[in-house]
Design a protein around this motif. Structure first.
Motif, mmCIF file in Angstrom:
data_model
loop_
_atom_site.group_PDB
_atom_site.id
_atom_site.type_symbol
_atom_site.label_atom_id
_atom_site.label_comp_id
_atom_site.label_asym_id
_atom_site.label_seq_id
_atom_site.Cartn_x
_atom_site.Cartn_y
_atom_site.Cartn_z
ATOM 1 N N LEU A 50 0.831 -1.209 0.000
ATOM 2 C CA LEU A 50 0.000 0.000 0.000
ATOM 3 C C LEU A 50 0.866 1.259 0.000
ATOM 4 C CD1 LEU A 50 -2.777 -1.113 2.507
ATOM 5 C CD2 LEU A 50 -3.034 -0.765 0.040
ATOM 6 N N VAL A 51 1.991 1.206 0.690
ATOM 7 C CA VAL A 51 2.923 2.343 0.674
ATOM 8 C C VAL A 51 3.460 2.552 -0.735
ATOM 9 C CG1 VAL A 51 5.162 3.176 1.504
ATOM 10 C CG2 VAL A 51 3.563 2.113 3.101
ATOM 11 N N ASP A 52 3.815 1.449 -1.421
ATOM 12 C CA ASP A 52 4.320 1.550 -2.794
ATOM 13 C C ASP A 52 3.248 2.104 -3.736
ATOM 14 O OD1 ASP A 52 6.733 0.536 -1.991
ATOM 15 O OD2 ASP A 52 6.312 -1.523 -2.629
ATOM 16 N N GLN A 53 2.003 1.632 -3.583
ATOM 17 C CA GLN A 53 0.919 2.139 -4.418
ATOM 18 C C GLN A 53 0.708 3.630 -4.183
ATOM 19 O OE1 GLN A 53 -2.128 -1.146 -3.565
ATOM 20 N NE2 GLN A 53 -2.724 -0.429 -5.570
ATOM 21 N N ALA A 54 0.724 4.037 -2.929
ATOM 22 C CA ALA A 54 0.534 5.448 -2.603
ATOM 23 C C ALA A 54 1.620 6.307 -3.242
ATOM 24 C CB ALA A 54 0.525 5.645 -1.086
ATOM 25 N N LYS A 55 2.831 5.783 -3.283
ATOM 26 C CA LYS A 55 3.947 6.523 -3.883
ATOM 27 C C LYS A 55 3.693 6.786 -5.363
ATOM 28 C CE LYS A 55 8.962 6.140 -4.521
ATOM 29 N NZ LYS A 55 10.143 5.273 -4.273
ATOM 30 N N VAL A 56 3.213 5.753 -6.069
ATOM 31 C CA VAL A 56 2.921 5.910 -7.496
ATOM 32 C C VAL A 56 1.791 6.926 -7.700
ATOM 33 C CG1 VAL A 56 2.134 4.742 -9.586
ATOM 34 C CG2 VAL A 56 3.712 3.583 -8.034
ATOM 35 N N VAL B 165 -6.174 -10.471 -1.596
ATOM 36 C CA VAL B 165 -6.442 -9.657 -0.417
ATOM 37 C C VAL B 165 -5.392 -8.554 -0.298
ATOM 38 C CG1 VAL B 165 -5.099 -10.937 1.312
ATOM 39 C CG2 VAL B 165 -7.220 -9.798 1.975
ATOM 40 N N MET B 166 -4.213 -8.765 -0.882
ATOM 41 C CA MET B 166 -3.185 -7.731 -0.907
ATOM 42 C C MET B 166 -3.432 -6.727 -2.022
ATOM 43 S SD MET B 166 0.600 -9.159 0.020
ATOM 44 C CE MET B 166 0.752 -10.334 -1.311
ATOM 45 N N LEU B 167 -3.860 -7.232 -3.189
ATOM 46 C CA LEU B 167 -4.007 -6.395 -4.367
ATOM 47 C C LEU B 167 -5.259 -6.830 -5.118
ATOM 48 C CD1 LEU B 167 -2.305 -4.137 -5.731
ATOM 49 C CD2 LEU B 167 -1.309 -5.907 -7.175
ATOM 50 N N PRO B 168 -6.294 -5.993 -5.179
ATOM 51 C CA PRO B 168 -7.552 -6.403 -5.823
ATOM 52 C C PRO B 168 -7.385 -6.844 -7.272
ATOM 53 C CG PRO B 168 -7.876 -4.391 -4.563
ATOM 54 C CD PRO B 168 -6.391 -4.653 -4.581
ATOM 55 N N GLU B 169 -6.379 -6.306 -7.977
ATOM 56 C CA GLU B 169 -6.168 -6.670 -9.386
ATOM 57 C C GLU B 169 -5.450 -8.005 -9.562
ATOM 58 O OE1 GLU B 169 -7.137 -2.455 -9.346
ATOM 59 O OE2 GLU B 169 -5.730 -3.646 -8.169
ATOM 60 N N ALA B 170 -5.031 -8.640 -8.479
ATOM 61 C CA ALA B 170 -4.274 -9.885 -8.576
ATOM 62 C C ALA B 170 -5.072 -10.956 -9.318
ATOM 63 C CB ALA B 170 -3.889 -10.380 -7.188
ATOM 64 N N PHE B 171 -4.381 -11.734 -10.150
ATOM 65 C CA PHE B 171 -5.051 -12.763 -10.936
ATOM 66 C C PHE B 171 -4.208 -14.033 -10.944
ATOM 67 C CE2 PHE B 171 -2.308 -10.349 -13.710
ATOM 68 C CZ PHE B 171 -1.710 -11.292 -14.539
ATOM 69 N N ALA B 172 -4.855 -15.145 -11.268
ATOM 70 C CA ALA B 172 -4.189 -16.446 -11.345
ATOM 71 C C ALA B 172 -4.336 -16.991 -12.755
ATOM 72 C CB ALA B 172 -4.799 -17.421 -10.341
ATOM 73 N N ILE B 173 -3.229 -17.411 -13.350
ATOM 74 C CA ILE B 173 -3.262 -18.050 -14.667
ATOM 75 C C ILE B 173 -3.089 -19.550 -14.472
ATOM 76 C CG2 ILE B 173 -2.221 -18.223 -16.947
ATOM 77 C CD1 ILE B 173 -1.202 -15.406 -16.675
ATOM 78 N N VAL B 174 -4.025 -20.321 -14.991
ATOM 79 C CA VAL B 174 -3.937 -21.780 -14.962
ATOM 80 C C VAL B 174 -3.661 -22.260 -16.381
ATOM 81 C CG1 VAL B 174 -5.122 -23.942 -14.448
ATOM 82 C CG2 VAL B 174 -5.561 -21.923 -13.028
#
Length: 365
Positions: A16-22, A291-300
């Motif tokens: 979240l700190v890194d995202q805020a920086k961007v 839960v860390m990043l809403p955009e997170a995805f899984a490729i199977v």
């Protein structure tokens, strides 16, 4: 909150700190305000964790200082976010509030040029005029930290093309899957992946696939102007069976992510002899990413599935996330249907193939 170690929640805080920086550098004020708020809510509940008293004093002091700074910044931004003259559609700055916002954003702000030099954003895109036939693995030893590894970099041909990935793209034939479409329940930022990501991963996994063993990898991304660009695949040391894969030495993964300022945008793994779906173990693994990043995805990747060779999935919100949050079972097991009637997981509709995206692999095995 006791389900995960305290280090897991501090890693969320760091992201979240890194995202805020961007967002601060790009003056995306509403996104910045939301991210600061999420961080502060998390920081306020961290002392409730059973391991808090015994946790690193340096880490706790570090985030206590960040929390105090973010609270002050939120108080300043609150005046701007509540101003009707600030456009809501694209979070851009209006001339009326520009000076006030600029003042608010001086807290910890660095210029975009310095930030790009530090994170390598300036080299995310490569404009290589080579043709597709020149793609290959150029493996070399990485002598820098965190550990000796194999690395390869793909230079993509410049074609000026970005393609939207849909559920239908992964089909080789008709499918009876209930996940043919997407019912994404929230607005997500776009994610761009390299055209070589899935193919390159299958090449690395071929030996395991031939032995009916799963292979997994972690995806790292840069965030720029509201879009995540997946530029890095980390293949960790791992233990595999025909139906599971467990990453080992996670500190090595974190070291690569931290060294290259990468967001853990998701993961990729094979189903060498199974169909393309998310098992209960897969869902629990992915919960820790989303839960860390809403955009997170899984490729199977399912090379033997004749109906669907791959899938790009995420947990539904709030349905799937709430079910996984409350589930304490381990191993293969069934999950109840979400209370809102949605499926547990869905196909992503915010993922695009970018033909010009630089792509690097760290094989830590």
């Amino acid at each position: 909150m006791e389900r995960f170690p305290l280090s897991f929640y501090y890693r969320i805080a760091d992201q979240l700190v890194d995202q805020a920086k961007v967002y601060r550098d790009e003056q995306r004020i509403h996104d910045l305000y939301t991210t600061l708020s999420r961080y502060c809510r998390l920081a306020e509940v961290l002392p409730q964790h059973k391991s808090f008293m015994a946790y690193s004093l340096n880490e706790k002091f570090h985030h206590k200082k960040i929390y105090q700074d973010f609270i002050q910044e939120l108080q300043m931004l609150n005046q701007v976010v509540g101003n009707d003259s600030l456009p809501q559609k694209n979070n851009s700055l209006s001339s009326i509030t520009e000076r006030k916002v600029a003042h608010c954003c001086t807290v910890g702000t660095k210029s975009m040029r310095v930030y790009e030099e530090k994170t390598g954003l300036a080299s995310v895109f490569t404009f290589d005029t080579t043709t597709a036939k020149d793609w290959n693995f150029n493996l070399h030893k990485v002598k820098s930290s965190p550990s000796p590894s194999l690395s390869c970099i793909y230079s993509m041909p410049f074609t000026g093309r970005v393609s939207h990935l849909t559920a239908d793209d992964s089909k080789h034939g008709d499918s009876n899957s209930s996940l043919n479409g997407s019912s994404e329940s929230r607005v997500l930022q776009d994610v761009h992946i390299s055209a070589r990501l899935m193919e390159g991963f299958l090449e690395l996994a071929r030996d395991n696939t031939d032995k009916d063993l799963e292979t997994c990898g972690i995806l790292g991304a840069f965030l720029k102007k509201g879009t995540f660009y997946v530029t890095t695949l980390i293949v960790p040391n791992q233990e595999s069976t025909s139906s599971s894969c467990q990453a080992l030495n996670e500190e090595e993964i974190y070291a690569v992510q931290n060294e290259h300022s990468l967001f853990p945008i998701g993961w990729i793994h094979t189903h060498p002899s199974q169909t393309c779906f998310m098992s209960s173990i897969d869902l629990h693994t992915h919960y820790s990413y989303q839960v860390m990043l809403p955009e997170a995805f899984a490729i199977v990747m399912a090379p033997t599935d004749t109906s669907r060779s791959y899938g790009i999935f995420r947990l539904t919100e709030p349905g799937g996330l709430s079910v996984l949050k409350d589930c304490q079972e381990r191993g293969f097991h069934s999950h109840p249907e979400p209370p809102d009637g949605s499926p547990l997981y869905e196909h992503c509709s915010n993922v695009y193939i970018n033909q010009n995206l630089r792509f690097e692999i760290f094989d830590l095995r």
